[in-house]
Design an enzyme around this catalytic site. Sequence first.
Site, mmCIF file in Angstrom:
data_model
loop_
_atom_site.group_PDB
_atom_site.id
_atom_site.type_symbol
_atom_site.label_atom_id
_atom_site.label_comp_id
_atom_site.label_asym_id
_atom_site.label_seq_id
_atom_site.Cartn_x
_atom_site.Cartn_y
_atom_site.Cartn_z
ATOM 1 N N HIS A 79 41.366 -44.217 52.090
ATOM 2 C CA HIS A 79 40.017 -43.745 52.383
ATOM 3 C C HIS A 79 40.056 -42.985 53.702
ATOM 4 O O HIS A 79 40.193 -43.577 54.783
ATOM 5 C CB HIS A 79 39.028 -44.913 52.480
ATOM 6 C CG HIS A 79 38.738 -45.541 51.153
ATOM 7 N ND1 HIS A 79 38.053 -46.729 51.015
ATOM 8 C CD2 HIS A 79 39.042 -45.143 49.900
ATOM 9 C CE1 HIS A 79 37.960 -47.048 49.727
ATOM 10 N NE2 HIS A 79 38.551 -46.087 49.042
ATOM 11 N N GLU A 88 38.360 -41.406 37.611
ATOM 12 C CA GLU A 88 38.650 -40.864 38.940
ATOM 13 C C GLU A 88 39.798 -39.860 38.864
ATOM 14 O O GLU A 88 40.771 -40.078 38.143
ATOM 15 C CB GLU A 88 39.023 -42.012 39.883
ATOM 16 C CG GLU A 88 39.352 -41.586 41.304
ATOM 17 C CD GLU A 88 39.611 -42.784 42.206
ATOM 18 O OE1 GLU A 88 39.558 -42.606 43.444
ATOM 19 O OE2 GLU A 88 39.871 -43.890 41.691
ATOM 20 N N HIS A 111 36.049 -40.111 47.985
ATOM 21 C CA HIS A 111 36.504 -40.105 49.379
ATOM 22 C C HIS A 111 37.629 -39.099 49.585
ATOM 23 O O HIS A 111 38.335 -38.724 48.647
ATOM 24 C CB HIS A 111 37.011 -41.504 49.744
ATOM 25 C CG HIS A 111 37.971 -42.077 48.726
ATOM 26 N ND1 HIS A 111 39.328 -41.873 48.780
ATOM 27 C CD2 HIS A 111 37.745 -42.837 47.616
ATOM 28 C CE1 HIS A 111 39.907 -42.488 47.752
ATOM 29 N NE2 HIS A 111 38.966 -43.078 47.022
ATOM 30 N N GLU A 167 35.543 -40.211 42.396
ATOM 31 C CA GLU A 167 35.475 -41.353 41.489
ATOM 32 C C GLU A 167 34.015 -41.683 41.244
ATOM 33 O O GLU A 167 33.229 -41.815 42.173
ATOM 34 C CB GLU A 167 36.229 -42.575 42.028
ATOM 35 C CG GLU A 167 35.712 -43.175 43.309
ATOM 36 C CD GLU A 167 36.491 -44.417 43.710
ATOM 37 O OE1 GLU A 167 36.759 -45.268 42.834
ATOM 38 O OE2 GLU A 167 36.841 -44.545 44.905
ATOM 39 N N ASP A 222 45.261 -40.963 43.682
ATOM 40 C CA ASP A 222 44.345 -42.046 43.328
ATOM 41 C C ASP A 222 43.613 -41.629 42.059
ATOM 42 O O ASP A 222 42.833 -40.682 42.070
ATOM 43 C CB ASP A 222 43.365 -42.257 44.483
ATOM 44 C CG ASP A 222 42.397 -43.412 44.234
ATOM 45 O OD1 ASP A 222 42.532 -44.087 43.202
ATOM 46 O OD2 ASP A 222 41.517 -43.628 45.093
ATOM 47 N N ASP A 257 42.914 -48.849 37.698
ATOM 48 C CA ASP A 257 42.907 -47.989 38.880
ATOM 49 C C ASP A 257 44.199 -48.246 39.659
ATOM 50 O O ASP A 257 44.402 -49.339 40.188
ATOM 51 C CB ASP A 257 41.687 -48.321 39.739
ATOM 52 C CG ASP A 257 41.475 -47.337 40.885
ATOM 53 O OD1 ASP A 257 42.303 -46.424 41.045
ATOM 54 O OD2 ASP A 257 40.476 -47.490 41.612
#
Length: 481
Positions: A342, A462, A334, A368, A265, A254
Amino acid sequence: RVSILNRHKYFVAMVTGKHHGPAVPTIGSTTAAGFEEIADKIEDTKICEEKKEEKEEKDEVKVPSEEPKKKKKNSKKKKAPNTTGLANAPPMIAKEVADILADAHEIRKLGRGVFRYGQTSPPTIPIAELFPNGGFPIGEIQEYTLPSTIWRSKSAEAKEAEKLSVDLYEDVRRAAECHRQVRQWAQGFIKPGIKLIDMCDKIEEMNRKLIQENGLKAGIGFPTGCSLNHVAAHYTPNSGDNTILQYGDVMKVDFGTHVNGRIIDSAFTVAFDPQFDDLLEAVKDATNTGVRVAGIDVRMCDIGEAIQEVMESYEVTINGKTRPVKSIRNLNGHSIGIYQIHGGKTIPIVRGNGDQTKMEENELFAVETLGSTGKGHVYEDGECSHYALNPDVHAPIRMASSRQLYAHISKTFSSLPWCRKWLDRQGQTKYLMALKNLCDIGLVDAAPPLVDTRGSYVAQYEHTFIIRPTCKEVLSKGENY
């Protein structure tokens, strides 16, 4: 007798499936039956094909190795599967086998991408130099499906609205292309036996090079996560951590990139053992479902329900035991703010959340999903490596060392997450007491590893997407996942 060179060619032919003679164990389709046993069977087959020499001469053929071995008998005990890198194989054969094993993994799990747009292999050209006039690659386009939003794809007004956000789209597309190229390159060297801290350092250095790191204008979005097995998230090795990736591990990779604080992300899971295939497929399917359902006016609770329904329709058999796949109920997707990984909105991955919040134009989100063979609930455990400033807390700092560290963190990372080994890299020393003090007074948030029950396995996928006025653009989507 068979020469070493001929045996090497024959061995590779058998492994790659280009030999049409009697079947022998292959490497890549299983965990391998041990090099020595396979080499002996290949040797026997070769001798039979070459004029069927006398049995006494067959017993005299020796396996090439560094030390001479005793004559082999026809009835041998089977050796345990060799999953530690073919340590007993001659170097030239071991390398060939390792390449084949890696290729089989890449094809089965992630596909084999191609570096495009004139990029070298390995990558050496920054993304901005590949596209000197802008126009970075557009992500996967998905149209909105709700009756209240289906009109948007053809709306002249919505298309005009998008022209006001060209700079935003260029920033996230540049960051996304960097992510795609870095992970494609990384998937070529992530193999059993690699030290995790070395793997993270290589990924981060390539990330810095391709994004052209420039203070807070462009760089790494957050520390590279490489959580193993029952550890779901927030693990990256601190300095001195010599953890090595094993054949039987399930590792979540990640990492993020950013341009002007716009973060991409995205995460994928690496597993070499085929028994984990269904677990990875369940989580990947759940993530793709969440992305597909998301859109303008879609309620967060509806996305969570769709994700859980897909995730928990799978079950997996690991080490002979069949288990359900569970969505980890206290982890979420998120929204992503500027310099904030976030944002203020969360995307649940289970039903029953009841969150009526809806997605809006030009918001950036990361879906995710994490599926577990354990309890489906994580808690904090282990040595902390991830940290971030808390922008909502203001408190006096009495320790001089804490004031110095806080000033460095604010200037270097702002509100982006960071890790301890980055402080080491930047020349910070003897900072642990100051760091603890900043955490105690609330100016810095610590994010220890999140774990499910020991012995369970967690997988993660994700993707980051942006809610454009006319459509949904999945920025991080690529050929490999």
